[in-house]
Design a protein around this motif. Structure first.
Motif, mmCIF file in Angstrom:
data_model
loop_
_atom_site.group_PDB
_atom_site.id
_atom_site.type_symbol
_atom_site.label_atom_id
_atom_site.label_comp_id
_atom_site.label_asym_id
_atom_site.label_seq_id
_atom_site.Cartn_x
_atom_site.Cartn_y
_atom_site.Cartn_z
ATOM 1 N N THR A 1 0.787 -1.236 0.000
ATOM 2 C CA THR A 1 0.000 0.000 0.000
ATOM 3 C C THR A 1 0.823 1.293 0.000
ATOM 4 O OG1 THR A 1 -0.146 -0.246 2.406
ATOM 5 C CG2 THR A 1 -2.032 -1.007 1.113
ATOM 6 N N ALA B 1 -12.344 -10.715 4.024
ATOM 7 C CA ALA B 1 -11.680 -10.139 5.200
ATOM 8 C C ALA B 1 -10.313 -10.784 5.413
ATOM 9 C CB ALA B 1 -12.555 -10.311 6.438
ATOM 10 N N LEU C 1 -7.832 -9.423 2.904
ATOM 11 C CA LEU C 1 -7.476 -8.029 3.167
ATOM 12 C C LEU C 1 -6.640 -7.887 4.434
ATOM 13 C CD1 LEU C 1 -10.815 -6.255 2.178
ATOM 14 C CD2 LEU C 1 -8.641 -6.228 0.942
ATOM 15 N N PHE C 2 -6.989 -8.611 5.469
ATOM 16 C CA PHE C 2 -6.210 -8.537 6.710
ATOM 17 C C PHE C 2 -4.763 -8.953 6.461
ATOM 18 C CE2 PHE C 2 -10.196 -9.115 9.520
ATOM 19 C CZ PHE C 2 -10.279 -7.758 9.717
ATOM 20 N N ARG D 1 -3.076 -8.700 3.646
ATOM 21 C CA ARG D 1 -2.382 -7.729 2.807
ATOM 22 C C ARG D 1 -2.155 -6.404 3.519
ATOM 23 N NH1 ARG D 1 -2.431 -8.037 -2.829
ATOM 24 N NH2 ARG D 1 -2.682 -5.798 -2.898
ATOM 25 N N GLN D 2 -3.164 -5.962 4.263
ATOM 26 C CA GLN D 2 -3.132 -4.602 4.809
ATOM 27 C C GLN D 2 -3.100 -4.562 6.322
ATOM 28 O OE1 GLN D 2 -6.818 -3.182 3.203
ATOM 29 N NE2 GLN D 2 -6.025 -3.021 1.131
ATOM 30 N N TYR E 1 -4.735 -5.551 10.257
ATOM 31 C CA TYR E 1 -6.003 -5.332 10.954
ATOM 32 C C TYR E 1 -6.372 -3.850 10.941
ATOM 33 C CZ TYR E 1 -9.422 -5.432 14.786
ATOM 34 O OH TYR E 1 -10.559 -5.308 15.548
ATOM 35 N N THR F 1 -7.350 -2.242 7.419
ATOM 36 C CA THR F 1 -8.524 -2.730 6.687
ATOM 37 C C THR F 1 -9.807 -2.273 7.357
ATOM 38 O OG1 THR F 1 -7.284 -4.703 6.036
ATOM 39 C CG2 THR F 1 -9.679 -4.792 5.816
ATOM 40 N N GLN G 1 -14.433 -1.447 3.353
ATOM 41 C CA GLN G 1 -13.689 -2.082 2.268
ATOM 42 C C GLN G 1 -14.037 -3.563 2.155
ATOM 43 O OE1 GLN G 1 -9.426 -2.098 2.729
ATOM 44 N NE2 GLN G 1 -9.046 -2.384 0.546
ATOM 45 N N ILE G 2 -14.202 -4.212 3.284
ATOM 46 C CA ILE G 2 -14.580 -5.624 3.270
ATOM 47 C C ILE G 2 -15.924 -5.803 2.564
ATOM 48 C CG2 ILE G 2 -15.202 -7.602 4.712
ATOM 49 C CD1 ILE G 2 -13.233 -6.554 6.811
ATOM 50 N N GLU H 1 -15.527 -4.948 -1.371
ATOM 51 C CA GLU H 1 -14.799 -5.931 -2.184
ATOM 52 C C GLU H 1 -15.459 -7.308 -2.180
ATOM 53 O OE1 GLU H 1 -10.631 -6.024 -2.205
ATOM 54 O OE2 GLU H 1 -10.416 -3.856 -2.022
ATOM 55 N N LYS I 1 -15.751 -5.902 14.202
ATOM 56 C CA LYS I 1 -14.493 -6.145 13.507
ATOM 57 C C LYS I 1 -13.633 -7.199 14.199
ATOM 58 C CE LYS I 1 -10.672 -3.541 11.480
ATOM 59 N NZ LYS I 1 -9.983 -2.228 11.383
#
Lengths: 192, 192
Positions: A116, B15, B18-19, B21-22, B24, B27, B31-32, B35, B51
């Motif tokens: 990112t 989730a 994304l978690f 990649r980015q 906790y 994200t 966004q969850i 996407e 969350k």
DNA sequence: GTCTATAGTGCGATAGAC
DNA sequence: GTCTATCGCACTATAGAC
């Protein structure tokens, strides 16, 4: 004039500590200001490019701290195995003793920002390469061949980074002590 | 009825990706939802505790994926060294091929939350212990003694976790391939 | 089970007085 | 160099219609 702490340094030290504990996304500028006690309005004066600039300089500070500490601990021992045992014992003590992990492990920021924030990812990549180079150089000092030293250097960097994550998660330094033993074995056998 | 994808599973899969990649903190729930294409209003129906509950279940999903994959890759080889070489070669391929790193590396979430979200930290600690147990069990299958297997199990967990961070940062799988070679050496020598 | 609307908070960043 | 005020945005979470 070495003891002199200007506002910029205070901000940077606090930011460095917080980034390591909570990560880049988990740390707000407000928190940095509050905990540092620095003047609230001064942050964009010292860091015109905002949060990312603070993070880049914080990474650079971590790099300096770790490299200096490692270089000192790893020098002047009678073998590579002994050198890394001594070094890792000191690292483990940090995780045992303090809740604060100054200067250790940029892995958190690296993995947070890899997809990112390209500039931060790149900064972390450079630091990891410095670690590898340092470890490889130390190994060569103890008689390892260049090719072998570089191969093992990256392995050591990975082991230490991974062991730091385990130690942070377990909240004690024992994982680091455990890998120290295996690393010592690895170095002893590669030496022959 | 295995192919059936309900809303909860879709949210959880997105989730989880994304978690990883980015992280906790990086994200957001928005966004969850976006996407995943899941119905916007359904998130607090399926995850009443918000969350953190999503993250706990995501960690549990990563655990399942990694353990299953590892168990499969590590079985039925002729030596421990060969088993881990095969396994790590597959892991490295994931980093080379995809930008997506499904099911790999909970180190990011672990270090982000270690000081700030006790329940998430605990979940990650349990997963790491599972990894260690799995690796130690595999080593015992290949003839290692219990004590030695447990000692090396934690080392392998650290090496792999660290190598994943390096691979994410470098954006390719080469660090994993490099440590695979050293691990193989370590296993060969411990075997004797 | 799903959807809308929104409360309430905190964020990064900027402008301008001093 | 410092400080205040504030903008615009995104976030988690909740309430209530359907």
């Amino acid at each position: 004039m070495k003891g002199k702490q200007n506002t910029k340094d205070i901000i940077l030290q606090t930011a460095t500590r917080l980034f390591q504990r909570q990560g880049y996304n988990g740390t707000g500028l407000n928190q940095i200001i509050e905990e540092s006690g620095a003047p609230k309005g001064s942050i964009y004066y010292h860091f015109p490019n905002g949060k990312e600039e603070i993070a880049i300089e914080a990474i650079s500070m971590m790099r300096k701290l770790v490299l200096e500490g490692a270089e000192k601990d790893l020098s002047g021992k009678s073998s590579a195995a002994e050198a890394f045992e001594y070094y890792l014992d000191n690292v483990a003590a940090i995780f045992d003793a303090r809740e604060c992990i100054d200067g250790l492990s940029i892995g958190l920021i690296a993995s947070e920002t890899a997809f990112t924030h390209e500039r931060l990812r790149y900064s972390c990549e450079m630091v990891f390469k410095d670690f590898q180079t340092l470890y490889a150089g130390i190994l060569m000092q103890y008689g390892f061949k260049r090719e072998s030293a570089e191969e093992i250097g990256i392995t050591i960097a990975a082991m230490i980074e991974g062991a730091c994550i385990l130690s942070i998660t377990y909240q004690n330094g024992s994982p680091i002590r455990r890998i120290a033993k295996q690393l010592s074995l690895l170095l002893t056998m590669n030496q022959e």
